[in-house]
Design a protein around this motif. Sequence first.
Motif, PDB file in Angstrom:
ATOM      1  N   HIS A  71      21.504 -17.378  98.163  1.00 45.19           N
ATOM      2  CA  HIS A  71      22.299 -16.888  97.117  1.00 45.19           C
ATOM      3  C   HIS A  71      23.457 -17.145  96.720  1.00 45.19           C
ATOM      4  CE1 HIS A  71      18.359 -14.653  96.479  1.00 45.19           C
ATOM      5  NE2 HIS A  71      18.436 -14.241  97.458  1.00 45.19           N
ATOM      6  N   HIS A  72      23.849 -18.603  97.123  1.00 42.44           N
ATOM      7  CA  HIS A  72      25.323 -18.946  97.070  1.00 42.44           C
ATOM      8  C   HIS A  72      26.326 -18.377  97.982  1.00 42.44           C
ATOM      9  CE1 HIS A  72      24.099 -22.020  93.846  1.00 42.44           C
ATOM     10  NE2 HIS A  72      23.578 -20.872  93.219  1.00 42.44           N
ATOM     11  N   ILE A  73      25.943 -18.104  99.174  1.00 39.12           N
ATOM     12  CA  ILE A  73      26.847 -17.279 100.043  1.00 39.12           C
ATOM     13  C   ILE A  73      28.370 -17.766 100.043  1.00 39.12           C
ATOM     14  CG2 ILE A  73      26.031 -18.777 102.040  1.00 39.12           C
ATOM     15  CD1 ILE A  73      26.817 -15.008 102.437  1.00 39.12           C
ATOM     16  N   GLY A  74      28.455 -19.043  99.806  1.00 35.64           N
ATOM     17  CA  GLY A  74      29.928 -19.661 100.007  1.00 35.64           C
ATOM     18  C   GLY A  74      30.616 -18.848  98.611  1.00 35.64           C
ATOM     19  N   LYS A  75      30.041 -19.253  97.337  1.00 32.20           N
ATOM     20  CA  LYS A  75      30.909 -18.645  96.318  1.00 32.20           C
ATOM     21  C   LYS A  75      31.004 -17.077  96.423  1.00 32.20           C
ATOM     22  CE  LYS A  75      29.847 -22.216  92.937  1.00 32.20           C
ATOM     23  NZ  LYS A  75      29.324 -22.575  91.620  1.00 32.20           N
ATOM     24  N   ARG A  76      29.847 -16.412  96.777  1.00 34.25           N
ATOM     25  CA  ARG A  76      29.907 -14.948  97.032  1.00 34.25           C
ATOM     26  C   ARG A  76      31.318 -14.666  97.797  1.00 34.25           C
ATOM     27  NH1 ARG A  76      26.296 -12.293  99.155  1.00 34.25           N
ATOM     28  NH2 ARG A  76      24.882 -14.010  99.900  1.00 34.25           N
ATOM     29  N   MET A  77      31.190 -15.207  98.977  1.00 32.54           N
ATOM     30  CA  MET A  77      32.340 -14.844  99.758  1.00 32.54           C
ATOM     31  C   MET A  77      33.575 -15.140  99.218  1.00 32.54           C
ATOM     32  SD  MET A  77      30.947 -13.401 102.371  1.00 32.54           S
ATOM     33  CE  MET A  77      29.801 -12.468 101.249  1.00 32.54           C
ATOM     34  N   LEU A  78      33.866 -16.438  98.517  1.00 32.16           N
ATOM     35  CA  LEU A  78      34.703 -16.792  97.864  1.00 32.16           C
ATOM     36  C   LEU A  78      35.312 -15.777  97.010  1.00 32.16           C
ATOM     37  CD1 LEU A  78      37.204 -19.052  97.373  1.00 32.16           C
ATOM     38  CD2 LEU A  78      35.937 -19.914  95.444  1.00 32.16           C
ATOM     39  N   GLU A  79      34.463 -15.210  96.225  1.00 32.52           N
ATOM     40  CA  GLU A  79      34.832 -14.197  95.324  1.00 32.52           C
ATOM     41  C   GLU A  79      35.425 -12.811  95.606  1.00 32.52           C
ATOM     42  OE1 GLU A  79      31.279 -13.936  92.918  1.00 32.52           O
ATOM     43  OE2 GLU A  79      31.559 -15.772  92.016  1.00 32.52           O
TER      44      GLU A  79
END
Length: 341
Positions: free
Chosen positions: A274-282
């Motif tokens: 579930h787009h772990i990279g973007k979610r952590m970036l946010e």
Amino acid sequence: MRKKFFLVAGALAACLGAPRARGWGCKGHQAVALIAEKHLTPEAQQLVETLLGANPIDPKLKRWCGNATRDLLMDAATWADDVRNERRNGPWHYIDIPRGKHKGSLEEYCGADGCVTRAIEQERAILKDQSADPLKRAEAIRYIIHFVGDMHQPLHVINNGDNGGNCVPVRYLHHEPLLNPERPEREDYSPNLHQIWDTEIVERDMEVSSPHRYADELDQKFRAESAAWEAEGVHVENWAWEVHERAESEVYDAFSTKIPIEPDVKPKGCSDNHHIGKRMLEKHLVAGEPYQLRAAKTAGRGLAEAGMRLAMILNDAAKEPRSAPETRNRASIDVGVFTAE
């Protein structure tokens, strides 16, 4: 200059996009080997010098950490990374213990392609087998040196659906996380959590120190505790659980922003889960000076432990095995004494 900066950052992010990077970097692994050297028995020192000296590393091999050094143990410390792609044994460098797990057997987390705890035990068996091919025993030493170091890098024994922290972008000091522009669909960012624990935190703590000086400093700092580590004996799985707990408290929970426990999945890229990279970036995670200071203490302890425990493994391998006849005779004598009493 801006374009060049993005290209360099992008290339770095691309290198770090695969599951797990190179634990502790060059200087950290070298420091582990140098600490171990201080605690080797004469027999272990002779074993290391004989096997590594008679079976040198291929001079044509590309060495990521530069040219060979005269110190055989230090030079061997990074060899496992040099041959990693050629031998396709990347999983040997880590073990995916999910966040939130505590104790128990590690077999369920060690996949079909292996893991760091199993690799250490397998290579220990080869090294202790005096009838084994000397080349294989020399390679076993090189693997053990590296893997014991890897296992004490907290993000090599934990996974939170984020490829061991590779998919957790962080602002490290004044460096903002940047997306790899060449493959934006992968959502790889640099700096990321795994990257800073591999190299940045340790090398910033070292500052002007060389691996030799840093090893001296750490060995002296933890000298009082090293006797207790040695007394515990060689228990590889226990060590992995210990470092796993450290990853929970000193890596993930050390941020002021809470990082929840993710499903136990192993994403191929940071756009998975579930787009772990973007979610952590946010989450805008910041590893500033307070995080650096705390992490440097944790990393230093891990390097010192790794060095001491590496020496324990090598010292154990250098012990003379009892022959079968001697063991039987001793058993007979013991039984005889018992009967007489």
